[in-house]
Design an enzyme around this catalytic site. Structure first.
Site, short mmCIF file in Angstrom:
data_model
loop_
_atom_site.label_atom_id
_atom_site.label_comp_id
_atom_site.label_asym_id
_atom_site.label_seq_id
_atom_site.Cartn_x
_atom_site.Cartn_y
_atom_site.Cartn_z
N GLY A 43 0.79 -1.24 0.00
CA GLY A 43 0.00 0.00 0.00
C GLY A 43 0.81 1.28 0.00
CG ASP A 101 -7.61 0.61 10.00
OD1 ASP A 101 -8.36 1.20 10.79
OD2 ASP A 101 -8.05 -0.17 9.13
C1 PRP Z 1 -2.59 -2.21 5.35
C2 PRP Z 1 -1.75 -0.92 5.40
C3 PRP Z 1 -1.02 -1.03 6.71
C4 PRP Z 1 -1.96 -1.83 7.58
C5 PRP Z 1 -2.66 -0.92 8.52
O1 PRP Z 1 -1.83 -3.23 4.79
O2 PRP Z 1 -0.88 -0.82 4.31
O3 PRP Z 1 0.21 -1.69 6.57
O4 PRP Z 1 -2.90 -2.49 6.71
O5 PRP Z 1 -3.59 -1.62 9.28
P1 PRP Z 1 -3.51 -1.76 10.85
O6 PRP Z 1 -3.16 -0.43 11.42
O7 PRP Z 1 -4.92 -2.19 11.21
O8 PRP Z 1 -2.50 -2.81 11.19
P2 PRP Z 1 -2.44 -4.57 4.19
O9 PRP Z 1 -2.11 -5.69 5.16
O10 PRP Z 1 -3.87 -4.37 3.82
O11 PRP Z 1 -1.55 -4.85 2.92
P3 PRP Z 1 -1.29 -3.94 1.60
O12 PRP Z 1 -0.32 -2.85 2.03
O13 PRP Z 1 -0.67 -4.88 0.62
O14 PRP Z 1 -2.61 -3.36 1.14
#
Ligand code: PRP
Length: 175
Positions: A43, A101
């Site tokens: 991301g 998040d």
């Molecule tokens: C998303 C984002 C953060 C994480 C945040 O990654 O990039 O790393 O979630 O969420 P949190 O604060 O609840 O831990 P994701 O695992 O969706 O992977 P991506 O980056 O490939 O979309």
């Protein structure tokens, strides 16, 4: 449930302007240092690419792919899918992520990097959703604080779509 783009929440121009400010702040804070900026795939890709180009520092570029699970309060809750290449021992590390998040990923990353001997660890996130937090962690550098809405674009996906868009959008149901 199917979703489609609703409206632009943060315009690409505004994102770039804020990234320049964040880069200037990081440049001041890390003056005289050679930090490792680690991109949390996937991301953070667009944000990372834009941010490192406005950091006037001899920055070491690296990436990591992780997923967090469980309570996320220790590094034991972090699954490392592809690891960094750098040895972080004694280094200043900046975790670059698209969004904080629940905070589980950030907290587990900070703990893991400290266990590996990093001298300092900070979190730099484009977006912050403090209303979703379940662990005690704050971003050190935050681009935009947003409400608890599902957002996509500029690296963020829904069902692996929309990551390549230049703006951050909200989604709406299309059924
Ligand atoms: C998303 C984002 C953060 C994480 C945040 O990654 O990039 O790393 O979630 O969420 P949190 O604060 O609840 O831990 P994701 O695992 O969706 O992977 P991506 O980056 O490939 O979309």
């Amino acid at each position: 449930m199917n979703y489609t783009l609703d409206k632009i929440l943060i315009n690409g121009e505004k994102i770039q302007q804020r990234i320049r400010e964040m880069g200037a702040q990081i440049t001041r804070d890390y003056a005289g240092k050679q930090p490792i900026a680690v991109c949390t795939l996937r991301g953070a890709i667009p944000f990372y690419a834009d941010l490192i180009r406005v950091m006037d520092l001899p920055v070491t570029v690296d990436t990591i792919t992780v997923s967090s699970y469980g309570s996320g309060t220790t590094s034991g809750n972090l699954k490392i899918i592809t690891d960094m290449r750098s040895d972080v021992k004694g280094r200043d590390v900046i975790i670059v992520d698209d969004i904080v998040d629940t905070g589980r990923t950030s907290l587990a990353m900070v703990n893991m990097l400290k266990e590996r001997g990093a001298r300092s660890v900070t979190i730099c996130a484009l977006l912050d959703k403090p209303s979703r937090r379940v662990v005690d962690i704050e971003g050190d550098y935050v681009g935009f604080t947003i409400p608890d809405e599902f957002v996509v674009g500029y690296g963020l996906d829904w069902d692996e779509k929309y990551r390549n868009l230049p703006h951050v959008y909200t989604l709406k149901s299309c059924e």
